[in-house]
Design a protein around this motif. Structure first.
Motif, short mmCIF file in Angstrom:
data_model
loop_
_atom_site.label_atom_id
_atom_site.label_comp_id
_atom_site.label_asym_id
_atom_site.label_seq_id
_atom_site.Cartn_x
_atom_site.Cartn_y
_atom_site.Cartn_z
N ASP A 1 -2.81 1.79 5.50
CA ASP A 1 -4.62 1.44 5.57
C ASP A 1 -4.80 2.55 4.52
OD1 ASP A 1 -7.18 1.01 5.75
OD2 ASP A 1 -7.57 2.57 7.01
N VAL A 2 -4.88 1.89 3.16
CA VAL A 2 -4.81 2.54 1.70
C VAL A 2 -6.78 2.12 1.98
CG1 VAL A 2 -5.17 3.16 -0.73
CG2 VAL A 2 -3.18 2.97 1.17
N GLU A 3 -8.03 3.17 1.73
CA GLU A 3 -9.62 2.56 1.81
C GLU A 3 -9.45 2.65 -0.37
OE1 GLU A 3 -14.24 4.67 1.62
OE2 GLU A 3 -11.84 5.30 3.28
N VAL A 4 -9.59 0.91 0.24
CA VAL A 4 -9.80 0.30 -1.40
C VAL A 4 -11.05 0.38 -2.39
CG1 VAL A 4 -9.43 -0.80 -3.90
CG2 VAL A 4 -7.84 -0.04 -1.98
N ARG A 5 -11.82 1.62 -3.11
CA ARG A 5 -13.48 1.34 -2.97
C ARG A 5 -13.51 0.39 -3.97
NH1 ARG A 5 -17.28 6.07 -4.66
NH2 ARG A 5 -19.13 5.86 -4.29
N TYR A 6 -13.19 -0.22 -5.14
CA TYR A 6 -13.72 -1.58 -6.44
C TYR A 6 -12.04 -2.68 -6.05
CZ TYR A 6 -16.38 2.05 -7.43
OH TYR A 6 -17.58 3.08 -7.70
N VAL A 7 -12.26 -3.40 -5.40
CA VAL A 7 -11.61 -4.86 -4.87
C VAL A 7 -12.26 -6.26 -6.18
CG1 VAL A 7 -10.44 -6.33 -3.38
CG2 VAL A 7 -10.92 -4.03 -3.22
N GLY B 1 0.43 -0.96 -0.04
CA GLY B 1 -0.36 -0.03 0.07
C GLY B 1 0.50 1.57 -0.50
N LEU B 2 2.27 1.00 0.47
CA LEU B 2 3.57 2.07 -0.10
C LEU B 2 2.95 2.78 -1.06
CD1 LEU B 2 6.05 0.61 2.33
CD2 LEU B 2 4.52 2.38 2.67
N THR B 3 2.74 2.47 -1.99
CA THR B 3 2.85 3.53 -3.84
C THR B 3 1.82 3.76 -3.37
OG1 THR B 3 4.46 1.79 -4.37
CG2 THR B 3 3.21 3.21 -6.05
N LEU B 4 -0.09 3.49 -3.66
CA LEU B 4 -0.26 3.35 -4.10
C LEU B 4 -1.47 4.59 -2.97
CD1 LEU B 4 -2.55 3.25 -5.54
CD2 LEU B 4 -3.48 1.68 -3.83
N SER B 5 -0.74 5.15 -1.46
CA SER B 5 -0.83 5.40 -0.45
C SER B 5 -0.64 7.19 -0.94
CB SER B 5 -0.53 5.35 1.03
OG SER B 5 -0.15 6.14 1.86
N TRP B 6 1.14 7.46 -1.44
CA TRP B 6 1.36 8.42 -1.81
C TRP B 6 0.93 8.76 -3.08
CZ3 TRP B 6 3.23 8.94 -6.58
CH2 TRP B 6 4.77 10.65 -6.77
N LEU B 7 0.98 8.01 -4.50
CA LEU B 7 -0.01 8.23 -4.90
C LEU B 7 -1.40 9.06 -4.75
CD1 LEU B 7 -0.13 8.17 -8.23
CD2 LEU B 7 -0.79 5.98 -8.01
N LEU B 8 -2.76 8.32 -4.18
CA LEU B 8 -3.82 8.48 -3.54
C LEU B 8 -3.49 9.87 -3.27
CD1 LEU B 8 -6.48 7.62 -3.80
CD2 LEU B 8 -5.84 7.61 -1.08
N ALA B 9 -2.47 10.56 -2.30
CA ALA B 9 -1.94 11.82 -1.94
C ALA B 9 -1.25 12.76 -3.61
CB ALA B 9 -1.25 11.70 -0.58
N LYS C 1 -3.82 -7.67 -1.74
CA LYS C 1 -3.36 -8.63 -0.24
C LYS C 1 -3.50 -7.74 1.02
CE LYS C 1 0.24 -10.41 -3.44
NZ LYS C 1 2.24 -10.10 -3.73
N PRO C 2 -4.15 -8.05 1.68
CA PRO C 2 -4.73 -7.78 2.65
C PRO C 2 -3.63 -8.16 3.81
CG PRO C 2 -6.83 -8.51 2.49
CD PRO C 2 -5.80 -8.80 1.16
N GLU C 3 -2.95 -9.36 3.58
CA GLU C 3 -1.73 -9.36 5.21
C GLU C 3 -0.50 -8.80 4.51
OE1 GLU C 3 -1.96 -13.83 4.57
OE2 GLU C 3 -3.79 -14.03 5.83
N ALA C 4 -0.17 -8.54 3.80
CA ALA C 4 1.25 -7.51 3.47
C ALA C 4 1.17 -6.04 3.42
CB ALA C 4 1.25 -7.89 2.00
N ALA C 5 -0.17 -5.30 3.62
CA ALA C 5 -0.21 -4.24 3.91
C ALA C 5 0.63 -3.31 5.53
CB ALA C 5 -1.62 -3.97 4.76
N LYS C 6 1.44 -2.31 4.13
CA LYS C 6 2.19 -1.78 5.77
C LYS C 6 0.83 -0.25 6.13
CE LYS C 6 6.03 -4.09 4.50
NZ LYS C 6 7.51 -3.53 3.73
#
Length: 184
Positions: free
Chosen positions: A142-148, A109-117, A135-140
């Motif tokens: 918390d990023v809210e994902v609307r469509y999974v 979620g690191l890249t996506l968190s940065w991209l979202l901001a 991959k929920p178990e790999a999350a470092k």
């Protein structure tokens, strides 16, 4: 390319082409309902999201525009480096736009968190996320994902846009790579 072409490099098929198509149909229905009456800008994250974005966009009935962004936090390895670099920025002004980031996979979620901001800071009316895999178990973070599309175990996967050292993206399914391929 199919499973037989991979020989001993494929450990197992995790999601078939049919399972992916069925789930993308459902996601497209949700997105169409949520964005009814609004124009949507799909922002694909290169290179992995190419297959997901193309197939999802063709299933949507709402008007969409598409743009691409390339960011990297991976090398040729199998884990995120945590350092984000913009390799290709958007061509579209996001001011007042409804943006849907389309991803192939979310793990740390690191890249996506940065991209979202980053995209929210550009004045978009809304920014949401759609991903084929999470991959929920790999999350470092918390990023809210609307469509999974699918929650999957913390395994290294390839296919349907996902690669290992730029190979296997053209598989029509998602599979796990045999350890001998990446454990040298």
């Amino acid at each position: 390319m199919d499973a037989a072409d991979m020989g001993q490099d494929l450990e197992r098929v995790l999601l078939t082409e049919e399972q992916i198509g069925t789930r993308l149909d459902a996601l497209a229905g949700e997105i169409d309902a949520d964005y009814a009456g609004r124009e949507l800008l799909l922002v694909g994250v290169l290179k992995g999201a190419v297959m997901v974005m193309a197939d999802l966009a063709r299933r949507l009935h709402c008007p969409v525009e598409m743009d691409w962004m390339a960011v990297s936090s991976y090398g040729a390895g199998t884990t995120s480096s945590g350092v984000v670099r913009i390799l290709k920025d958007l061509d579209t002004d996001l001011t007042g736009r409804h943006v849907l980031i389309v991803e192939d996979i979310i793990d740390s979620g690191l890249t996506l968190s940065w991209l979202l901001a980053n995209l929210r800071s550009r004045g978009a009316a809304s920014v949401e996320i759609a991903t084929l895999l999470r991959k929920p178990e790999a999350a470092k973070v918390d990023v809210e994902v609307r469509y999974v599309g699918f929650d999957i175990p913390t395994e290294f996967v390839v296919g349907y846009g996902l690669d290992y050292a730029e190979k296997y993206r053209n598989l029509p399914f998602v599979g796990t790579l045999a350890p001998h391929v990446y454990s040298d």
